[in-house]
Design a protein around this motif. Structure first.
Motif, PDB file in Angstrom:
ATOM      1  N   ASN A   1       0.851  -1.198  -0.050  1.00  0.00           N
ATOM      2  CA  ASN A   1      -0.076  -0.167   0.107  1.00  0.00           C
ATOM      3  C   ASN A   1       0.969   1.382  -0.014  1.00  0.00           C
ATOM      4  O   ASN A   1       0.314   2.314  -0.654  1.00  0.00           O
ATOM      5  CB  ASN A   1      -0.913  -0.133   1.264  1.00  0.00           C
ATOM      6  CG  ASN A   1      -1.938  -1.052   1.334  1.00  0.00           C
ATOM      7  OD1 ASN A   1      -2.466  -1.490  -0.169  1.00  0.00           O
ATOM      8  ND2 ASN A   1      -2.581  -1.500   2.408  1.00  0.00           N
TER       9      ASN A   1
ATOM     10  N   ARG B   1     -12.718  12.637   3.157  1.00  0.00           N
ATOM     11  CA  ARG B   1     -11.376  11.878   3.266  1.00  0.00           C
ATOM     12  C   ARG B   1     -10.315  12.968   3.206  1.00  0.00           C
ATOM     13  O   ARG B   1      -9.097  12.831   3.494  1.00  0.00           O
ATOM     14  CB  ARG B   1     -10.869  10.689   2.462  1.00  0.00           C
ATOM     15  CG  ARG B   1     -11.734   9.408   3.001  1.00  0.00           C
ATOM     16  CD  ARG B   1     -11.155   8.262   2.636  1.00  0.00           C
ATOM     17  NE  ARG B   1     -11.589   7.101   3.270  1.00  0.00           N
ATOM     18  CZ  ARG B   1     -11.031   5.897   3.479  1.00  0.00           C
ATOM     19  NH1 ARG B   1      -9.837   5.789   3.291  1.00  0.00           N
ATOM     20  NH2 ARG B   1     -11.680   4.742   4.275  1.00  0.00           N
TER      21      ARG B   1
ATOM     22  N   SER C   1      -1.929   8.744  -0.600  1.00  0.00           N
ATOM     23  CA  SER C   1      -2.106   7.221  -0.920  1.00  0.00           C
ATOM     24  C   SER C   1      -3.099   6.604  -0.018  1.00  0.00           C
ATOM     25  O   SER C   1      -3.693   6.035  -0.250  1.00  0.00           O
ATOM     26  CB  SER C   1      -0.713   6.803  -1.294  1.00  0.00           C
ATOM     27  OG  SER C   1      -0.846   5.422  -1.784  1.00  0.00           O
TER      28      SER C   1
ATOM     29  N   ASN D   1      -6.712  12.364  -3.913  1.00  0.00           N
ATOM     30  CA  ASN D   1      -5.890  12.666  -4.913  1.00  0.00           C
ATOM     31  C   ASN D   1      -4.671  13.851  -4.256  1.00  0.00           C
ATOM     32  O   ASN D   1      -5.028  14.599  -3.520  1.00  0.00           O
ATOM     33  CB  ASN D   1      -6.591  13.724  -6.026  1.00  0.00           C
ATOM     34  CG  ASN D   1      -5.714  14.244  -7.221  1.00  0.00           C
ATOM     35  OD1 ASN D   1      -5.443  15.395  -6.882  1.00  0.00           O
ATOM     36  ND2 ASN D   1      -5.625  13.778  -8.119  1.00  0.00           N
TER      37      ASN D   1
ATOM     38  N   CYS E   1      -4.618   7.628   2.336  1.00  0.00           N
ATOM     39  CA  CYS E   1      -6.140   8.184   2.683  1.00  0.00           C
ATOM     40  C   CYS E   1      -7.045   7.847   1.403  1.00  0.00           C
ATOM     41  O   CYS E   1      -8.043   8.335   1.335  1.00  0.00           O
ATOM     42  CB  CYS E   1      -6.033   9.520   3.207  1.00  0.00           C
ATOM     43  SG  CYS E   1      -5.397   9.892   4.924  1.00  0.00           S
ATOM     44  N   LYS E   2      -6.405   7.470   0.195  1.00  0.00           N
ATOM     45  CA  LYS E   2      -7.181   7.626  -0.830  1.00  0.00           C
ATOM     46  C   LYS E   2      -7.810   8.705  -1.561  1.00  0.00           C
ATOM     47  O   LYS E   2      -8.957   9.127  -1.819  1.00  0.00           O
ATOM     48  CB  LYS E   2      -8.222   6.203  -0.695  1.00  0.00           C
ATOM     49  CG  LYS E   2      -7.769   4.987  -0.566  1.00  0.00           C
ATOM     50  CD  LYS E   2      -8.681   3.828  -0.440  1.00  0.00           C
ATOM     51  CE  LYS E   2      -8.074   2.705  -0.078  1.00  0.00           C
ATOM     52  NZ  LYS E   2      -7.483   2.706   1.288  1.00  0.00           N
TER      53      LYS E   2
ATOM     54  N   SER F   1      -6.926  13.335   5.634  1.00  0.00           N
ATOM     55  CA  SER F   1      -5.512  13.349   5.091  1.00  0.00           C
ATOM     56  C   SER F   1      -4.851  14.688   5.391  1.00  0.00           C
ATOM     57  O   SER F   1      -3.713  14.809   6.001  1.00  0.00           O
ATOM     58  CB  SER F   1      -5.429  13.419   3.715  1.00  0.00           C
ATOM     59  OG  SER F   1      -5.919  14.465   2.992  1.00  0.00           O
TER      60      SER F   1
ATOM     61  N   GLU G   1      -9.872   5.796   9.865  1.00  0.00           N
ATOM     62  CA  GLU G   1     -10.403   6.360   8.381  1.00  0.00           C
ATOM     63  C   GLU G   1     -11.895   5.871   8.595  1.00  0.00           C
ATOM     64  O   GLU G   1     -12.604   6.723   7.736  1.00  0.00           O
ATOM     65  CB  GLU G   1      -9.759   5.715   7.298  1.00  0.00           C
ATOM     66  CG  GLU G   1      -9.683   4.055   7.485  1.00  0.00           C
ATOM     67  CD  GLU G   1      -8.760   3.521   6.482  1.00  0.00           C
ATOM     68  OE1 GLU G   1      -8.427   4.143   5.704  1.00  0.00           O
ATOM     69  OE2 GLU G   1      -8.427   2.164   6.495  1.00  0.00           O
TER      70      GLU G   1
ATOM     71  N   HIS H   1      -5.271  16.672  -1.630  1.00  0.00           N
ATOM     72  CA  HIS H   1      -4.777  16.867  -0.272  1.00  0.00           C
ATOM     73  C   HIS H   1      -3.935  18.006  -0.092  1.00  0.00           C
ATOM     74  O   HIS H   1      -4.272  18.637   0.795  1.00  0.00           O
ATOM     75  CB  HIS H   1      -3.964  15.583  -0.601  1.00  0.00           C
ATOM     76  CG  HIS H   1      -2.884  15.430   0.860  1.00  0.00           C
ATOM     77  ND1 HIS H   1      -3.453  15.359   1.871  1.00  0.00           N
ATOM     78  CD2 HIS H   1      -1.522  15.244   1.133  1.00  0.00           C
ATOM     79  CE1 HIS H   1      -2.451  15.435   3.016  1.00  0.00           C
ATOM     80  NE2 HIS H   1      -1.443  15.086   2.349  1.00  0.00           N
TER      81      HIS H   1
ATOM     82  N   SER I   1      -3.990   7.469   9.701  1.00  0.00           N
ATOM     83  CA  SER I   1      -4.994   7.323   8.803  1.00  0.00           C
ATOM     84  C   SER I   1      -5.659   6.142   9.206  1.00  0.00           C
ATOM     85  O   SER I   1      -6.811   6.070   8.895  1.00  0.00           O
ATOM     86  CB  SER I   1      -4.594   7.318   7.436  1.00  0.00           C
ATOM     87  OG  SER I   1      -3.397   6.232   7.339  1.00  0.00           O
TER      88      SER I   1
END
Length: 475
Positions: free
Chosen positions: A69, A392, A178, A183, A180-181, A396, A382, A187, A378
């Motif tokens: 990840n 999200r 990444s 962009n 926190c998924k 982040s 989350e 972010h 995170s």
């Protein structure tokens, strides 16, 4: 497949106490690298997994998944290493420092040190590289001005972490987005809502305090020596700032980070060849081994011997061990157990913010590295954001505030050790002057309780009664 029950808080506490013992003995007593301490901690968590009757195969799967990840951050970090090496050899970083020094005024030195380190970190994405180059120069100049070194270190580290937290070139910035998924640019935009006022207020504080310590007539020869040394070893030009502008511009326009940073490293090699007289082959080799040359000026020796993919390999190992530890804690259920505890308490955006920050500090305190803190911040909280319908991007932003920002505040983290060693000031010595860090934490908490920039998702199934409708709908 996994545990039939979550670990109890007693078991979690036992693992945490063991973790502290391993970190303390390894780093402070035996002087071993933090990488080995993190590696040993894998087996401490595995021991709890065995007690919970989790198979080794399942734990190994969790470990590998945790590493997987975060692999984007590892790849970005290697390209950043190449970029730093070539940007120093190409005169790009020296030009940034030179022009920063050229506008130095003794009475606004602390402000200038803060801004110069902020610009350097934003252009390189590394707090370590900034402290080791521009930061070292600022410490020497500040010492010649008679300013207390802990105060100078506070300005340097505050500026260095502006870029570590905000730059699209920063490995922690990329890693947080990444994890926190989110962009990467979204972010950064989210963080800017907190960082912009923090930078402004910190700047005012450094200006005001500067007038109390610096008289109008001081010896500025140290600045002159530094600038002359830079000119003697590099071709300094405003044109050499162009690669930094191009790279940051491309990243801002959402081009992929890895090819853009690699392109920046290529531009650095071209600058080293065309502007600095380095041979083409050597200019390319510097991308891996970093820049290295000797001078009679201590400041330049510190500045010049930096960068390269090779210099990042130890940090890459640190990331891999930290990511593996996070994956193990997730698989064994440690993070879930802590998350459940937070879930019962964090029932509004203010408490949600605090819980994320505590998760980040928890990772720094027990993991000794920003990478661990970002994972804990995170991962622990989350699900709470998703359940409360909070976007999200807020997660982040808060993860960086609780993770990246608190790293140099803990004496035994990689950031705390590096800053204290490089700048010659203990962590507890410079801690009261990390004003940017404290402001980021305070403003983030204020935003949470005031429901400012708390964006909502369309999947907000159970809106909390204490959350007002002032949240902005996510795109």
């Amino acid at each position: 497949m996994g545990s039939t029950r979550l670990p109890s808080m007693t078991e979690v506490l036992a693992v945490m106490v063991g973790f502290i013992a391993i970190m303390f003995v390894s780093i402070n007593v035996l002087g071993l690298p933090i990488q080995l301490a993190l590696f040993a901690s894998w087996f401490l968590v595995m021991a709890l997994g065995v007690r919970l009757k989790i198979s080794y195969e399942s734990m190994q799967s969790g470990l590998i998944n945790g590493i997987h990840n975060g692999m984007e951050a590892v790849l970005v970090l290697t390209t950043v290493g190449a970029l730093i090496g070539t940007w120093i050899a190409g005169g790009i970083v020296p030009s940034i420092i030179y022009y920063g020094l050229s506008v130095m005024n003794p009475q606004i030195f602390l402000f200038a040190a803060f801004i110069i380190c902020a610009l350097t970190s934003l252009s390189t994405g590394t707090s370590f590289g900034t402290a080791g180059t521009a930061g070292v120069a600022m410490m020497g100049i500040g010492h010649s001005f008679g300013i207390p070194l802990p105060l100078v270190a506070g300005a340097v580290i505050s500026g260095a972490y502006v870029g570590d937290k905000m730059s699209p070139l920063s490995d922690t910035t990329v890693m947080t987005a990444s994890l926190c998924k989110v962009n990467l640019i979204d972010h950064i935009r989210s963080m800017s809502l907190v960082s912009a006022p923090a930078i402004l207020i910190a700047s005012v504080l450094f200006i005001v305090v500067g007038f109390f310590y610096i008289s109008g007539s001081v010896d500025t020869s140290r600045t002159t020596i530094a600038m002359q040394a830079l000119e003697s070893h590099f071709t300094i030009s405003l044109w050499l700032l162009l690669p930094a502008v191009i790279v940051i511009g491309l990243l801002t326009r959402r081009f992929p980070a890895i090819p853009v940073i690699t392109f920046g490293a290529v531009l650095g090699s071209i600058c080293a060849w065309m502007a600095q007289g380095v041979s083409p082959v050597e200019a390319i080799r510097i991308a891996y081994v970093g820049n290295a040359m000797q001078s009679n000026v201590e400041f330049l020796n510190t500045l010049l011997n930096r960068g390269g993919i090779e210099s990042m390999l130890g940090v890459v190992a640190l990331i891999l061990f930290a990511l593996g530890l996070g994956g193990l804690m997730e698989r064994v259920g440690i993070l879930k157990a802590i998350s459940n505890g937070f879930l019962r308490w964090a029932n509004n955006p203010g408490r949600l913010t605090i819980s994320t920050m505590l998760g980040g500090f928890f990772g720094n305190f027990f993991g000794g590295a920003a990478y661990v803190s970002l994972i804990t911040a995170s991962t622990i909280t989350e699900k709470n954001y998703d359940d409360q319908g909070v976007d999200r991007r807020v997660l982040s932003r808060n993860a960086e505030a609780g993770g990246t920002i608190t790293t140099p505040m803990v004496p035994w983290t990689d950031g705390g050790v590096f800053m204290a060693t490089t700048l010659g000031v203990s962590t507890l010595g410079y801690l009261p002057f990390l004003w940017y860090h404290m402001l980021v934490i305070a403003i983030s908490i204020f935003y949470g309780y005031a429901n400012i920039a708390i964006w909502r998702t369309t999947e907000n199934i159970e809106p909390n009664p204490s959350s007002s409708e002032r949240g902005i709908q996510a795109n």
